[in-house]
Design a protein around this motif. Structure first.
Motif, mmCIF file in Angstrom:
data_model
loop_
_atom_site.group_PDB
_atom_site.id
_atom_site.type_symbol
_atom_site.label_atom_id
_atom_site.label_comp_id
_atom_site.label_asym_id
_atom_site.label_seq_id
_atom_site.Cartn_x
_atom_site.Cartn_y
_atom_site.Cartn_z
ATOM 1 N N ALA A 8 14.265 54.039 1.288
ATOM 2 C CA ALA A 8 15.360 53.055 1.236
ATOM 3 C C ALA A 8 16.136 53.169 -0.068
ATOM 4 N N ALA A 9 15.427 53.344 -1.183
ATOM 5 C CA ALA A 9 16.089 53.445 -2.485
ATOM 6 C C ALA A 9 16.940 54.699 -2.579
ATOM 7 N N LEU A 10 16.386 55.818 -2.102
ATOM 8 C CA LEU A 10 17.126 57.089 -2.150
ATOM 9 C C LEU A 10 18.320 57.054 -1.205
ATOM 10 N N LEU A 11 18.133 56.471 -0.024
ATOM 11 C CA LEU A 11 19.223 56.413 0.965
ATOM 12 C C LEU A 11 20.402 55.591 0.444
ATOM 13 N N LYS A 12 20.110 54.447 -0.169
ATOM 14 C CA LYS A 12 21.175 53.583 -0.678
ATOM 15 C C LYS A 12 21.989 54.296 -1.755
ATOM 16 N N ILE A 53 30.715 59.320 -9.508
ATOM 17 C CA ILE A 53 29.806 58.184 -9.377
ATOM 18 C C ILE A 53 28.422 58.629 -9.822
ATOM 19 N N VAL A 54 27.804 57.836 -10.678
ATOM 20 C CA VAL A 54 26.425 58.082 -11.116
ATOM 21 C C VAL A 54 25.624 56.834 -10.799
ATOM 22 N N GLU A 55 24.484 57.006 -10.106
ATOM 23 C CA GLU A 55 23.620 55.866 -9.789
ATOM 24 C C GLU A 55 22.187 56.212 -10.155
ATOM 25 N N THR A 56 21.488 55.258 -10.762
ATOM 26 C CA THR A 56 20.112 55.462 -11.204
ATOM 27 C C THR A 56 19.171 54.579 -10.390
ATOM 28 N N VAL A 57 18.038 55.164 -9.944
ATOM 29 C CA VAL A 57 17.046 54.417 -9.162
ATOM 30 C C VAL A 57 15.653 54.710 -9.710
ATOM 31 N N ALA A 71 25.223 67.627 -0.682
ATOM 32 C CA ALA A 71 25.250 66.165 -0.646
ATOM 33 C C ALA A 71 25.148 65.595 0.763
ATOM 34 N N HIS A 72 26.015 66.052 1.662
ATOM 35 C CA HIS A 72 26.050 65.467 3.002
ATOM 36 C C HIS A 72 24.802 65.827 3.795
ATOM 37 N N THR A 73 24.293 67.039 3.607
ATOM 38 C CA THR A 73 23.076 67.458 4.315
ATOM 39 C C THR A 73 21.882 66.637 3.855
ATOM 40 N N LEU A 74 21.745 66.466 2.542
ATOM 41 C CA LEU A 74 20.637 65.683 2.005
ATOM 42 C C LEU A 74 20.717 64.239 2.499
ATOM 43 N N TYR A 75 21.904 63.682 2.504
ATOM 44 C CA TYR A 75 22.077 62.300 2.979
ATOM 45 C C TYR A 75 21.686 62.186 4.451
ATOM 46 N N ASP A 76 22.133 63.133 5.275
ATOM 47 C CA ASP A 76 21.802 63.089 6.704
ATOM 48 C C ASP A 76 20.302 63.207 6.947
ATOM 49 N N ILE A 77 19.626 64.044 6.156
ATOM 50 C CA ILE A 77 18.169 64.198 6.292
ATOM 51 C C ILE A 77 17.472 62.876 5.974
ATOM 52 N N VAL A 78 17.805 62.300 4.817
ATOM 53 C CA VAL A 78 17.152 61.061 4.387
ATOM 54 C C VAL A 78 17.446 59.931 5.372
ATOM 55 N N ARG A 79 18.656 59.892 5.889
ATOM 56 C CA ARG A 79 19.043 58.851 6.850
ATOM 57 C C ARG A 79 18.203 58.905 8.117
ATOM 58 N N GLN A 86 7.785 57.499 2.289
ATOM 59 C CA GLN A 86 7.919 58.022 0.929
ATOM 60 C C GLN A 86 8.471 59.441 1.006
ATOM 61 N N ILE A 87 9.310 59.788 0.051
ATOM 62 C CA ILE A 87 9.925 61.128 0.043
ATOM 63 C C ILE A 87 9.524 61.840 -1.239
ATOM 64 N N GLU A 88 9.101 63.076 -1.084
ATOM 65 C CA GLU A 88 8.756 63.897 -2.251
ATOM 66 C C GLU A 88 9.797 64.998 -2.404
ATOM 67 N N LEU A 89 10.354 65.118 -3.590
ATOM 68 C CA LEU A 89 11.308 66.187 -3.897
ATOM 69 C C LEU A 89 10.694 67.097 -4.947
ATOM 70 N N GLN A 90 10.771 68.400 -4.688
ATOM 71 C CA GLN A 90 10.196 69.355 -5.640
ATOM 72 C C GLN A 90 11.081 70.581 -5.739
#
Length: 372
Positions: A8-12, A53-57, A71-79, A86-90
């Motif tokens: 939810a935090a990453l998606l927002k 735009i810069v956003e910190t979470v 950007a758009h691909t990552l957003y579509d995946i998370v959505r 939980q999402i892990e990024l490496q």
């Protein structure tokens, strides 16, 4: 770089930053979002070189670092991932790819070097003041519909924000016009805004800012110079270049001799305009208004569909007058009025008409008539 974050935090945050990214880019890195992992925080940023735009979470960061991903691909995946997951990024060792894991899903995204990501040039922003989110929403909502979309008159493609005087009162005023209509809205001048230059905030910046402040009731910190403006609130910072041009002297088009005053119930007027304009031709959207003492008749016609008219009770003591307007423009303005009554000040069928709220002098609208 390695981190874990709630979906939810990453998606927002991604929803906010990815909307800046153009769908088609001649510079590949501008299609990517910058991801920076630091101590317990993840910063996401996107830019089109005019707007950033810069956003910190919050995030659980196991390894600090930076990466860029589409950007758009990552957003579509998370959505599309499961709610509550939980999402892990490496980041891969060679920094050419980033792995995203969530539950049993694994995605590998091609990355471009974070060193190539463009930074918007800094420079001092000497003028600083604060606005309530509700005040900024009001300035934007009541003017943005009048922003021009005509690219040749680029200096009209934004909201003109400046400090001025209204009588003896110092005000912050927002103005937008497309040549057919003009919106002018003002509020008391915030502390610190007194010496600010007049600036034109671009249409895209206005749109992105409005979406961001929809989710906050916080104070908005505004910083600006002659060329740049920055809005900061919550964990979001929006920075933008300003339109390099001179906004026209809008005071010259605001009529001062309109001596015929008409008051009408705002909601009933808007509904009547909407009904009658159903029959108007799509091209002109013209509605004719006939005024006489105590009553108004709205009339629209087209060769294809026929004609329509509706009568309304009004407060009017002037001489009879017939004047035409674009129905869409009438509805745009009446939808922004706050009170129950709309007030018109007219001169004749060929001159600009003033529209406003009978109970609120902070917003003023000028509408050019049409021949009908």
């Amino acid at each position: 770089m390695k981190l874990t974050i709630e979906r939810a935090a990453l998606l927002k945050a991604l929803a906010h930053v990815q909307s800046v990214v153009e769908r088609r880019n001649t510079i590949p890195i501008l299609s990517n979002v910058m991801i920076r992992a630091g101590k317990g925080r993840l910063a996401l940023s996107a830019t089109d070189m005019d707007l950033e735009i810069v956003e910190t979470v919050d995030a659980q960061v196991a390894g600090e670092g930076a990466a860029t991903a589409p950007a758009h691909t990552l957003y579509d995946i998370v959505r599309k991932l499961r709610e509550g997951s939980q999402i892990e990024l490496q980041m891969s060792g060679d920094k050419a790819a980033m792995t995203l894991r969530s539950g049993r899903s694994t995605f590998t995204l091609a990355c471009l070097p974070s060193e190539d990501y463009p930074l918007m040039t800094g420079g001092e922003l000497p003028h600083n003041f604060s606005l309530q989110a509700s005040e900024l929403k009001g300035l934007i909502d009541r003017t943005k519909f009048a922003i021009s979309t005509e690219e040749t008159r680029y200096y009209l493609n934004g909201i003109f924000l400046h400090a001025t005087k209204s009588g003896d009162t110092e005000v912050l005023r927002a103005v937008a016009t497309d040549g057919h209509r003009l919106a002018r809205v003002e509020m008391l001048l915030p502390d610190g805004a007194g010496g600010m230059p007049g600036v034109i905030v671009p249409r895209k910046t206005v749109g992105e800012l409005r979406k961001l402040i929809d989710e906050t009731e916080e104070q908005i910190e505004v910083s600006l110079s002659d060329t740049r403006i920055r809005f900061a609130f919550d964990a979001v910072t929006l920075s933008s270049k300003l339109i390099d041009g001179n906004f026209p002297d809008y005071q010259r088009v605001i009529p001062t001799g309109n001596d015929k005053t008409m008051t009408v119930d705002r909601r009933m007027f808007a509904e009547a305009v909407d009904r009658v304009s159903t029959i108007a031709s799509e091209k002109s959207r013209a509605v004719k208004i006939s005024l006489k003492k105590g009553s108004m008749v709205l009339f629209a016609s087209s060769p294809e569909y026929g004609s329509a008219n509706e009568e309304l009770e009004i407060v009017y003591d002037g001489s009879p007058i017939e004047i035409g307007f674009n129905a869409r423009y009438l509805l745009d303005i009446t939808s922004q009025l706050q009170g129950s009554e709309a007030e018109f000040k007219l001169a004749d069928a060929a001159s600009p008409t003033l529209m406003g709220d009978a109970s609120d002098a902070s917003a003023l609208y000028v509408l050019m008539p049409m021949r009908v």
